[in-house]
Design an enzyme around this catalytic site. Structure first.
Site: not given
Ligand code: IMP
Ligand code: MG
Length: 183
Positions: A102-103, A156, A46, A163, A134, A169
């Site tokens: 992607e966020d 974070f 989301k 969220d 990041k 959000r």
């Molecule tokens: P990854 O698989 O470790 O790259 O994680 C990606 C997903 O984790 C993102 O699409 C977010 O939904 C969530 N996520 C990662 N870091 C954060 C953050 O700092 N705040 C909120 N959600 C995060």
């Molecule tokens: Mg995400």
């Protein structure tokens, strides 16, 4: 009151104005690169939904949108390691130009999993547009992001769709989550 209810958004990393500038720049770039292509933006729910909503209003060429619901974080601020597909994309992407929206890219695990899965469906092109990335991902084997909003420190963050346990959000800016150290 649980400990987690005391976690609050703190220092602003990106103001609403800065986000708007970034999204406008990305929208222009995508519009130029995909002119006369069969573009489908695939949004990861989301967290990416606010970004997608703003991004498509900066895209000036025809395109379709689609959604996938995935999660790699069960709860909290550390990765559970597992990627779960809650809802798959309902559009056929064979021969099409797919742009994943992607966020934030953290470990890159979610994206790696999704890219492999979508690649098997034979899109014509498959690229990634991520609002945030990041710094911790710099040296690890994370997928290449063709359209990147901004690189941020390895903290974070919440707001603008992102969220913490489904909270925050709705913030118009992106802030660092403050976890009171005395908890
Ligand atoms: P990854 O698989 O470790 O790259 O994680 C990606 C997903 O984790 C993102 O699409 C977010 O939904 C969530 N996520 C990662 N870091 C954060 C953050 O700092 N705040 C909120 N959600 C995060
Ligand atoms: Mg995400």
């Amino acid at each position: 009151m649980s400990k987690e209810e005391l976690y609050e958004p703190g220092e602003v990393l990106l103001s609403a104005g800065e986000i708007a500038e970034i999204v406008a720049r990305l929208g222009q770039k995508v519009s130029a690169d995909y002119a006369s292509r069969d573009l489908i933006l695939v949004n990861l729910l989301k967290g990416g939904v606010v970004f997608l909503a703003d991004l498509i209003r900066q895209i000036t060429i025809p395109h379709q949108i689609g959604f996938m619901s995935v999660s790699s974080y069960d709860q909290g601020t550390s990765s559970s390691g597992a990627v779960r597909i809650a809802d798959d994309l309902d559009a056929d992407i064979t021969g099409r130009d797919v742009l994943i929206v992607e966020d934030v890219l953290d470990s890159g695990r979610t994206l790696t999993y999704i890219l492999n899965m979508l690649e098997m469906r034979s899109p014509r092109t498959l690229e990634v547009c991520s609002l945030l990335k990041k710094q911790s991902t710099r040296d690890s084997a994370v997928p290449a992001v063709k359209y990147l909003g901004k690189e941020i420190p390895d903290v974070f963050v919440v707001g603008y769709g992102l969220d913490y346990n489904e909270r925050f959000r709705n913030l118009r800016h992106i802030a660092k989550l403050v976890i009171p150290s005395e908890l």
